[in-house]
Design a protein around this motif. Sequence first.
Motif, PDB file in Angstrom:
ATOM      1  N   LEU A 261      -4.470  -8.649  -4.677  1.00 21.73           N
ATOM      2  CA  LEU A 261      -4.399  -8.143  -5.974  1.00 21.73           C
ATOM      3  C   LEU A 261      -4.386  -9.156  -6.972  1.00 21.73           C
ATOM      4  O   LEU A 261      -3.765 -10.458  -6.690  1.00 21.73           O
ATOM      5  N   PRO A 262      -4.806  -9.024  -8.331  1.00 18.94           N
ATOM      6  CA  PRO A 262      -5.027 -10.270  -9.201  1.00 18.94           C
ATOM      7  C   PRO A 262      -3.517 -10.414  -9.965  1.00 18.94           C
ATOM      8  O   PRO A 262      -2.657  -9.591  -9.693  1.00 18.94           O
ATOM      9  N   ARG A 263      -3.582 -11.230 -10.929  1.00 13.61           N
ATOM     10  CA  ARG A 263      -2.520 -11.573 -11.859  1.00 13.61           C
ATOM     11  C   ARG A 263      -2.638 -10.394 -13.008  1.00 13.61           C
ATOM     12  O   ARG A 263      -3.874 -10.152 -13.156  1.00 13.61           O
ATOM     13  N   ALA A 264      -1.830  -9.998 -13.704  1.00 12.48           N
ATOM     14  CA  ALA A 264      -1.837  -9.129 -14.936  1.00 12.48           C
ATOM     15  C   ALA A 264      -1.066  -9.559 -16.042  1.00 12.48           C
ATOM     16  O   ALA A 264       0.184 -10.244 -15.565  1.00 12.48           O
ATOM     17  N   ALA A 265      -0.991  -8.833 -17.146  1.00 12.80           N
ATOM     18  CA  ALA A 265      -0.270  -8.958 -18.160  1.00 12.80           C
ATOM     19  C   ALA A 265       0.829  -8.068 -18.138  1.00 12.80           C
ATOM     20  O   ALA A 265       1.000  -7.288 -18.855  1.00 12.80           O
ATOM     21  N   LEU A 266       1.861  -8.577 -17.271  1.00 11.81           N
ATOM     22  CA  LEU A 266       3.040  -7.687 -16.867  1.00 11.81           C
ATOM     23  C   LEU A 266       4.118  -8.862 -16.817  1.00 11.81           C
ATOM     24  O   LEU A 266       3.713  -9.889 -16.437  1.00 11.81           O
ATOM     25  N   ASP A 267       5.546  -8.678 -16.926  1.00 12.17           N
ATOM     26  CA  ASP A 267       6.338  -9.690 -16.400  1.00 12.17           C
ATOM     27  C   ASP A 267       7.019  -9.202 -15.146  1.00 12.17           C
ATOM     28  O   ASP A 267       6.303  -8.056 -14.706  1.00 12.17           O
ATOM     29  N   ALA A 268       7.457 -10.108 -14.188  1.00 17.75           N
ATOM     30  CA  ALA A 268       7.649  -9.936 -12.819  1.00 17.75           C
ATOM     31  C   ALA A 268       8.508  -8.656 -12.705  1.00 17.75           C
ATOM     32  O   ALA A 268       8.145  -7.863 -11.916  1.00 17.75           O
ATOM     33  N   ARG A 269       9.433  -8.504 -13.359  1.00 17.04           N
ATOM     34  CA  ARG A 269      10.323  -7.265 -13.147  1.00 17.04           C
ATOM     35  C   ARG A 269       9.647  -5.926 -13.346  1.00 17.04           C
ATOM     36  O   ARG A 269       9.553  -5.017 -12.660  1.00 17.04           O
ATOM     37  N   GLU A 270       8.912  -5.954 -14.519  1.00 15.99           N
ATOM     38  CA  GLU A 270       7.859  -4.787 -15.004  1.00 15.99           C
ATOM     39  C   GLU A 270       7.027  -4.484 -13.721  1.00 15.99           C
ATOM     40  O   GLU A 270       6.855  -3.504 -13.086  1.00 15.99           O
ATOM     41  N   ALA A 271       6.060  -5.627 -13.095  1.00 15.16           N
ATOM     42  CA  ALA A 271       5.342  -5.481 -11.917  1.00 15.16           C
ATOM     43  C   ALA A 271       6.132  -4.847 -10.751  1.00 15.16           C
ATOM     44  O   ALA A 271       5.493  -3.866 -10.114  1.00 15.16           O
ATOM     45  N   GLN A 272       7.155  -5.320 -10.567  1.00 18.93           N
ATOM     46  CA  GLN A 272       8.091  -4.735  -9.424  1.00 18.93           C
ATOM     47  C   GLN A 272       8.185  -3.503  -9.553  1.00 18.93           C
ATOM     48  O   GLN A 272       8.354  -2.658  -8.518  1.00 18.93           O
ATOM     49  N   ARG A 273       8.950  -2.921 -10.623  1.00 14.71           N
ATOM     50  CA  ARG A 273       9.326  -1.630 -10.932  1.00 14.71           C
ATOM     51  C   ARG A 273       7.974  -0.823 -10.944  1.00 14.71           C
ATOM     52  O   ARG A 273       7.959   0.261 -10.536  1.00 14.71           O
ATOM     53  N   LEU A 274       7.009  -1.309 -11.304  1.00 16.98           N
ATOM     54  CA  LEU A 274       5.695  -0.465 -11.574  1.00 16.98           C
ATOM     55  C   LEU A 274       5.275   0.114  -9.876  1.00 16.98           C
ATOM     56  O   LEU A 274       5.004   1.301  -9.730  1.00 16.98           O
ATOM     57  N   PHE A 275       5.228  -0.972  -9.079  1.00 15.91           N
ATOM     58  CA  PHE A 275       4.892  -0.843  -7.545  1.00 15.91           C
ATOM     59  C   PHE A 275       6.049   0.180  -6.744  1.00 15.91           C
ATOM     60  O   PHE A 275       5.559   0.839  -5.981  1.00 15.91           O
ATOM     61  N   THR A 276       7.231  -0.286  -7.204  1.00 13.55           N
ATOM     62  CA  THR A 276       8.201   0.384  -6.527  1.00 13.55           C
ATOM     63  C   THR A 276       8.193   1.933  -6.888  1.00 13.55           C
ATOM     64  O   THR A 276       8.423   2.744  -6.115  1.00 13.55           O
ATOM     65  N   HIS A 277       7.917   2.480  -8.323  1.00 11.72           N
ATOM     66  CA  HIS A 277       7.846   3.697  -8.381  1.00 11.72           C
ATOM     67  C   HIS A 277       6.405   4.249  -8.079  1.00 11.72           C
ATOM     68  O   HIS A 277       6.455   5.336  -7.796  1.00 11.72           O
ATOM     69  N   LEU A 278       5.290   3.358  -8.158  1.00  9.94           N
ATOM     70  CA  LEU A 278       4.228   4.112  -7.423  1.00  9.94           C
ATOM     71  C   LEU A 278       4.241   4.374  -5.920  1.00  9.94           C
ATOM     72  O   LEU A 278       3.994   5.537  -5.473  1.00  9.94           O
ATOM     73  N   LEU A 279       4.965   3.581  -5.244  1.00  7.87           N
ATOM     74  CA  LEU A 279       5.120   3.978  -3.845  1.00  7.87           C
ATOM     75  C   LEU A 279       6.266   5.024  -3.692  1.00  7.87           C
ATOM     76  O   LEU A 279       5.967   5.718  -2.700  1.00  7.87           O
ATOM     77  N   ARG A 280       7.221   5.138  -4.577  1.00  5.43           N
ATOM     78  CA  ARG A 280       8.097   6.274  -4.337  1.00  5.43           C
ATOM     79  C   ARG A 280       7.267   7.546  -4.610  1.00  5.43           C
ATOM     80  O   ARG A 280       7.735   8.492  -3.934  1.00  5.43           O
ATOM     81  N   SER A 281       6.256   7.397  -5.672  1.00  5.01           N
ATOM     82  CA  SER A 281       5.856   8.617  -5.653  1.00  5.01           C
ATOM     83  C   SER A 281       5.035   9.026  -4.577  1.00  5.01           C
ATOM     84  O   SER A 281       4.876  10.379  -4.246  1.00  5.01           O
ATOM     85  N   ALA A 282       4.290   8.395  -3.836  1.00  2.97           N
ATOM     86  CA  ALA A 282       3.485   8.643  -2.646  1.00  2.97           C
ATOM     87  C   ALA A 282       4.482   9.161  -1.777  1.00  2.97           C
ATOM     88  O   ALA A 282       4.174   9.883  -0.982  1.00  2.97           O
ATOM     89  N   LEU A 283       5.803   8.465  -1.425  1.00  2.92           N
ATOM     90  CA  LEU A 283       6.771   8.856  -0.614  1.00  2.92           C
ATOM     91  C   LEU A 283       7.262  10.281  -0.638  1.00  2.92           C
ATOM     92  O   LEU A 283       7.381  10.939  -0.009  1.00  2.92           O
ATOM     93  N   ALA A 284       7.319  10.442  -2.092  1.00  6.77           N
ATOM     94  CA  ALA A 284       7.802  11.652  -2.471  1.00  6.77           C
ATOM     95  C   ALA A 284       6.830  12.757  -2.119  1.00  6.77           C
ATOM     96  O   ALA A 284       7.243  13.911  -2.125  1.00  6.77           O
ATOM     97  N   ALA A 285       5.574  12.633  -2.196  1.00  8.07           N
ATOM     98  CA  ALA A 285       4.600  13.376  -1.893  1.00  8.07           C
ATOM     99  C   ALA A 285       4.399  13.744  -0.358  1.00  8.07           C
ATOM    100  O   ALA A 285       3.529  14.352   0.035  1.00  8.07           O
ATOM    101  N   GLY A 286       5.104  12.918   0.235  1.00  4.36           N
ATOM    102  CA  GLY A 286       4.877  12.986   1.736  1.00  4.36           C
ATOM    103  C   GLY A 286       3.919  12.203   2.481  1.00  4.36           C
ATOM    104  O   GLY A 286       3.341  12.674   3.516  1.00  4.36           O
ATOM    105  N   ALA A 287       3.587  11.226   1.754  1.00  3.02           N
ATOM    106  CA  ALA A 287       2.241  10.688   2.265  1.00  3.02           C
ATOM    107  C   ALA A 287       2.593   9.609   3.447  1.00  3.02           C
ATOM    108  O   ALA A 287       3.877   9.118   3.804  1.00  3.02           O
ATOM    109  N   SER A 288       1.587   9.608   4.473  1.00  3.51           N
ATOM    110  CA  SER A 288       1.844   8.830   5.576  1.00  3.51           C
ATOM    111  C   SER A 288       0.669   7.550   5.715  1.00  3.51           C
ATOM    112  O   SER A 288       1.087   6.511   6.447  1.00  3.51           O
ATOM    113  N   ARG A 289       0.105   7.462   4.695  1.00  2.00           N
ATOM    114  CA  ARG A 289      -0.887   6.341   4.650  1.00  2.00           C
ATOM    115  C   ARG A 289      -1.254   5.983   2.974  1.00  2.00           C
ATOM    116  O   ARG A 289      -1.326   6.894   2.163  1.00  2.00           O
TER     117      ARG A 289
END
Length: 227
Positions: free
Chosen positions: A116-144
């Motif tokens: 993944l590249p660098r982007a115009a976010l701060d470090a905490r924003e970027a971590q929370r973004l990925f945390t919530h993206l992954l949580r949305s997949a988990l909440a949908a029952g994703a296996s991959r």
Amino acid sequence: MTAGDPAPRAQDGLEAFAALAAHQLGEAVALMRGAASVLENERVRIGPGGQDALRALNAGGERAQRYVDDLLDVVRASSAVEGPTSADLDSALDAAAAELEPFLARERVQLRREPLPRAALDAREAQRLFTHLLRSALAAGASRVLLAGGTGDDGVTVEMLDDGTPAADGSRPFEPFARPRGRGPLIGAGVSLPVCRRIVERRGGTIAMATREDGATLVTIRLASAG
């Protein structure tokens, strides 16, 4: 939108309620954890029935804490942006995956990724973004889950593809508390995708979700390149 438009007032009211609810829930969770700590010290004396109750108390405390964290993230994602930023998205994804490792391991989720590249976010924003993206997949029952990204003339693109339950037709996945993709193993307040949208849009980016012909869900995020 005029100054008298009710939409901004409603939004401000929602954020104020989220902040108050997080505070009140946080105090309740602290009491639950205090009680659980006392019972832990009496594990032998309380017997099997008491130990079952202790496990239920701990599970309830963990779930309530997720609600508190979700509500706090709603408030944080609505705060003012501070200056130019640059985040290493690979490091942010590492931190998010480590945070969710117990859930990813328990559900045997295959998390694949490309650089993944660098982007115009701060470090905490970027971590929370990925945390919530992954949580949305988990909440949908994703296996991959697959995450990939790249940089072009128009900025940075990040894509997440997962095999969880697709959003229902006509649903509004980025609206708070909607839970448009079912109720998988990681239940929260139903704000993961809305928090993602706020994080991205407050930096001038866009986020969209689409269901592919094979039933997989694709989330596409576009952000400015790191300065």
